[in-house]
Design an enzyme around this catalytic site. Sequence first.
Site, PDB file in Angstrom:
ATOM      1  N   SER A 231      23.392  -1.597  16.773  1.00 38.52           N
ATOM      2  CA  SER A 231      25.043  -3.045  16.728  1.00 38.52           C
ATOM      3  C   SER A 231      26.168  -2.529  17.509  1.00 38.52           C
ATOM      4  CB  SER A 231      25.343  -3.632  15.762  1.00 38.52           C
ATOM      5  OG  SER A 231      25.525  -2.461  14.796  1.00 38.52           O
TER       6      SER A 231
ATOM      7  N   LYS B 284      30.749  -7.404  18.920  1.00 41.93           N
ATOM      8  CA  LYS B 284      31.571  -8.211  18.206  1.00 41.93           C
ATOM      9  C   LYS B 284      32.564  -9.100  19.567  1.00 41.93           C
ATOM     10  CE  LYS B 284      31.702  -7.303  14.133  1.00 41.93           C
ATOM     11  NZ  LYS B 284      31.625  -8.206  12.597  1.00 41.93           N
TER      12      LYS B 284
END
Length: 325
Positions: free
Chosen positions: A309, A54
């Site tokens: 992720s 992110k």
Amino acid sequence: MTTPPGIADIHTAAARLSGLIVETPLIESQELNKRFGARILFKPETLQRTGSFKFRGAYNKLSSLSEDERSRGVVAFSSGNHAQGVAASAAMFGVKAVIAMPADAPAMKIANVRKMGADVVPFDRFRDDRMTVIRPYMERGMVLVPPFDDPAIIAGQGTIGLELMRQAKALGVSLDAVVVPCGGGGLTSGISIAVKDASPDTAVWAVEPEHFDDTRRSLAAGARVSNEPGHDSICDALLTAEPGLITFEINRRNLAGGIAVSDQAAAQAMRDAMAYLKLVVEPGGCVALAALSSGEIELSGKCVAVVLSGGNVDFGTYSEIMAAA
């Protein structure tokens, strides 16, 4: 609708992020290769700044703002990983950040956001409307940094795809598929742009938790659909209500399809990541690995890349999941 980003935007994002991000490696396990009858290359964004992918999108978004916009501060909503990316990016630019987070978000993620200097506004993810929570801050002039449905955010996440394809080329391999965790679709859409630019025949798959497979069902329906209320999942990072407008338009063009995996499968994938890759991966970050056991992706004799992720999970929660897996 806002113009979707293209490959040039991803290259611009890569230049902005140069020297600030970790170029996460491609790693593999011979044991997992044997299990799946394929060569599996893992891209561990667990090793990224703030512990997930992110930061890439958040920093690129703040970089794209004018000095006047940054001076007014930024506001965001997130269950944790985007919040940490925004908080870290805001601190680097020296701007104020306010982030609305679900009250039931992992305590470690909330604590990390506060440590980075951002103000946290808690809300009920099931009863409160996120935009209503942050609207007063936007009315004061603070700039919204969305978690996924924004060209600069998508382009930042797409830098993973640039790295991935360059690293695969350096290894002398051609990727048959790339498998990516999916919440609102920013990661999958950004990566898919870069992958398809470099290798149009490589299939890109989105993976979501069961009952939160809005992208999978939207792709099948040909239009955006929402998740039904009343469900929960250990994959807190992926619990979005529906695909984004921009992300879905990209994903409907680029993705081979979507796969839904159970919490049990995600937990087993976490165990496999620890056992064979020596990595701590959070539940949502591990769904792409879980999808390899679904039977929905052709693996035999193929070369497949899997994105891990994020790895932001506290020790207590991780231990409970490992014990139950």
